[in-house]
Design a protein around this motif. Sequence first.
Motif, PDB file in Angstrom:
ATOM      1  N   ASP A 179      31.300   5.967  27.153  1.00  0.00           N
ATOM      2  CA  ASP A 179      32.601   5.629  27.625  1.00  0.00           C
ATOM      3  C   ASP A 179      32.149   4.347  28.378  1.00  0.00           C
ATOM      4  N   ASN A 180      32.933   3.101  28.169  1.00  0.00           N
ATOM      5  CA  ASN A 180      32.410   1.963  28.891  1.00  0.00           C
ATOM      6  C   ASN A 180      33.387   1.819  29.973  1.00  0.00           C
ATOM      7  N   THR A 181      33.922   2.634  30.490  1.00  0.00           N
ATOM      8  CA  THR A 181      35.132   2.855  31.657  1.00  0.00           C
ATOM      9  C   THR A 181      35.477   1.670  32.031  1.00  0.00           C
ATOM     10  N   GLY A 182      36.161   1.074  30.854  1.00  0.00           N
ATOM     11  CA  GLY A 182      36.945  -0.120  31.121  1.00  0.00           C
ATOM     12  C   GLY A 182      38.339   0.207  31.917  1.00  0.00           C
ATOM     13  N   THR A 183      38.724  -0.964  32.730  1.00  0.00           N
ATOM     14  CA  THR A 183      39.705  -0.580  33.857  1.00  0.00           C
ATOM     15  C   THR A 183      41.228  -1.489  33.445  1.00  0.00           C
ATOM     16  N   SER A 184      41.059  -2.128  32.283  1.00  0.00           N
ATOM     17  CA  SER A 184      42.260  -2.737  31.848  1.00  0.00           C
ATOM     18  C   SER A 184      43.629  -2.015  31.833  1.00  0.00           C
ATOM     19  N   GLU A 185      44.527  -2.543  32.604  1.00  0.00           N
ATOM     20  CA  GLU A 185      45.876  -2.009  32.624  1.00  0.00           C
ATOM     21  C   GLU A 185      46.737  -2.337  31.419  1.00  0.00           C
ATOM     22  N   LYS A 186      46.463  -3.690  30.988  1.00  0.00           N
ATOM     23  CA  LYS A 186      47.269  -4.120  29.699  1.00  0.00           C
ATOM     24  C   LYS A 186      46.822  -4.059  28.347  1.00  0.00           C
ATOM     25  N   ASP A 187      45.400  -3.437  28.201  1.00  0.00           N
ATOM     26  CA  ASP A 187      44.961  -3.226  26.963  1.00  0.00           C
ATOM     27  C   ASP A 187      44.860  -1.691  26.802  1.00  0.00           C
ATOM     28  N   THR A 188      45.397  -1.301  25.606  1.00  0.00           N
ATOM     29  CA  THR A 188      45.258   0.124  25.143  1.00  0.00           C
ATOM     30  C   THR A 188      44.144   0.825  24.991  1.00  0.00           C
ATOM     31  N   PRO A 189      43.706   1.862  25.673  1.00  0.00           N
ATOM     32  CA  PRO A 189      42.199   2.261  25.328  1.00  0.00           C
ATOM     33  C   PRO A 189      41.962   2.712  23.728  1.00  0.00           C
ATOM     34  N   LEU A 190      40.802   2.501  23.562  1.00  0.00           N
ATOM     35  CA  LEU A 190      40.240   2.485  21.913  1.00  0.00           C
ATOM     36  C   LEU A 190      39.151   3.767  21.903  1.00  0.00           C
ATOM     37  N   VAL A 191      39.339   4.641  21.080  1.00  0.00           N
ATOM     38  CA  VAL A 191      38.545   5.683  20.805  1.00  0.00           C
ATOM     39  C   VAL A 191      38.149   5.641  19.205  1.00  0.00           C
ATOM     40  N   ILE A 192      36.574   5.500  19.344  1.00  0.00           N
ATOM     41  CA  ILE A 192      35.873   5.358  18.122  1.00  0.00           C
ATOM     42  C   ILE A 192      35.148   6.779  17.685  1.00  0.00           C
ATOM     43  N   ILE A 193      35.724   6.906  16.304  1.00  0.00           N
ATOM     44  CA  ILE A 193      34.895   8.080  15.551  1.00  0.00           C
ATOM     45  C   ILE A 193      33.876   7.335  14.521  1.00  0.00           C
ATOM     46  N   PRO A 194      32.768   7.349  14.735  1.00  0.00           N
ATOM     47  CA  PRO A 194      31.758   6.862  14.059  1.00  0.00           C
ATOM     48  C   PRO A 194      31.629   7.339  12.594  1.00  0.00           C
ATOM     49  N   GLY A 195      30.752   6.721  11.593  1.00  0.00           N
ATOM     50  CA  GLY A 195      30.513   7.048  10.405  1.00  0.00           C
ATOM     51  C   GLY A 195      29.450   8.235  10.210  1.00  0.00           C
ATOM     52  N   LEU A 212      35.517  20.151   8.068  1.00  0.00           N
ATOM     53  CA  LEU A 212      36.435  19.031   8.610  1.00  0.00           C
ATOM     54  C   LEU A 212      37.024  19.796  10.092  1.00  0.00           C
ATOM     55  N   ALA A 213      37.620  20.811  10.021  1.00  0.00           N
ATOM     56  CA  ALA A 213      38.330  21.360  11.212  1.00  0.00           C
ATOM     57  C   ALA A 213      37.256  21.356  12.334  1.00  0.00           C
ATOM     58  N   ASP A 214      36.004  21.755  12.041  1.00  0.00           N
ATOM     59  CA  ASP A 214      35.044  21.670  13.352  1.00  0.00           C
ATOM     60  C   ASP A 214      34.988  20.308  13.860  1.00  0.00           C
ATOM     61  N   HIS A 215      34.719  19.214  12.852  1.00  0.00           N
ATOM     62  CA  HIS A 215      34.692  17.990  13.427  1.00  0.00           C
ATOM     63  C   HIS A 215      35.929  17.551  14.328  1.00  0.00           C
ATOM     64  N   VAL A 216      36.922  17.787  13.625  1.00  0.00           N
ATOM     65  CA  VAL A 216      38.177  17.360  14.206  1.00  0.00           C
ATOM     66  C   VAL A 216      38.365  18.018  15.627  1.00  0.00           C
ATOM     67  N   SER A 217      37.852  19.246  15.837  1.00  0.00           N
ATOM     68  CA  SER A 217      37.798  19.989  17.002  1.00  0.00           C
ATOM     69  C   SER A 217      36.876  19.306  17.991  1.00  0.00           C
ATOM     70  N   ASP A 218      35.735  18.724  17.446  1.00  0.00           N
ATOM     71  CA  ASP A 218      34.832  18.002  18.363  1.00  0.00           C
ATOM     72  C   ASP A 218      35.688  16.726  19.014  1.00  0.00           C
ATOM     73  N   VAL A 219      36.393  16.130  18.133  1.00  0.00           N
ATOM     74  CA  VAL A 219      37.116  14.974  18.641  1.00  0.00           C
ATOM     75  C   VAL A 219      38.156  15.423  19.805  1.00  0.00           C
ATOM     76  N   ARG A 271      32.789   7.623   7.273  1.00  0.00           N
ATOM     77  CA  ARG A 271      33.031   9.007   7.223  1.00  0.00           C
ATOM     78  C   ARG A 271      34.048   9.501   8.359  1.00  0.00           C
ATOM     79  N   GLY A 272      33.831   8.859   9.367  1.00  0.00           N
ATOM     80  CA  GLY A 272      34.716   9.055  10.700  1.00  0.00           C
ATOM     81  C   GLY A 272      36.312   9.031  10.404  1.00  0.00           C
ATOM     82  N   VAL A 273      36.569   8.194   9.365  1.00  0.00           N
ATOM     83  CA  VAL A 273      38.045   8.055   9.073  1.00  0.00           C
ATOM     84  C   VAL A 273      38.878   9.587   8.635  1.00  0.00           C
ATOM     85  N   SER A 274      37.758  10.269   7.953  1.00  0.00           N
ATOM     86  CA  SER A 274      38.594  11.666   7.719  1.00  0.00           C
ATOM     87  C   SER A 274      38.650  12.704   9.160  1.00  0.00           C
ATOM     88  N   TYR A 275      37.800  12.528   9.992  1.00  0.00           N
ATOM     89  CA  TYR A 275      37.942  13.216  11.227  1.00  0.00           C
ATOM     90  C   TYR A 275      39.081  12.602  12.003  1.00  0.00           C
TER      91      TYR A 275
END
Length: 152
Positions: free
Chosen positions: A17-33, A73-80, A99-103
């Motif tokens: 977590d880069n712990t960004g503090t921007s009030e105007k930018d929507t946070p981003l969550v990344i699921i890698p390949g 798939l269900a296990d990986h989705v539950s990780d997210v 591959r993160g697209v599926s999750y």
Amino acid sequence: MLQGWVKNGDIRIHYLDNTGTSEKDTPLVIIPGLTEADDDYEEMIRELLPRRTVVITLRGRGQSEAPSEGHTLADHVSDVESVINNIVIDSFILFGYSRGVSYALGYAIRNRERIRGSLLEIIQRSMLIFGQAGLIFLQDYLSREVILSWNV
């Protein structure tokens, strides 16, 4: 940069977590390949500051634990879900890579109200390359009922 672990059942899931503090930018969550881990994205998420960005390393990769079984798939989705539910983040943009697209899709289908937007890399490319065969693969993987209920 914050490193964290969340328990998902008996498995510890790692995230950055880069712990960004921007009030105007929507946070981003990344699921890698498939073969990637959160530290592969460390330089990128530093560059995205002050936007808060979280990268989740799924089971069996990087510093996340690897169970002897439980790689569906269900296990990986539950990780997210376990990471997102345990960090302070209400709504966000979801970015699935390869591959993160599926999750990411699996998570989004079950949690639409939290998603402000999504970036899905590779799905479009595979549809262009494989056409109907790509759609059949996705239907088999995510289940026909889920695909049909998703309003794109």
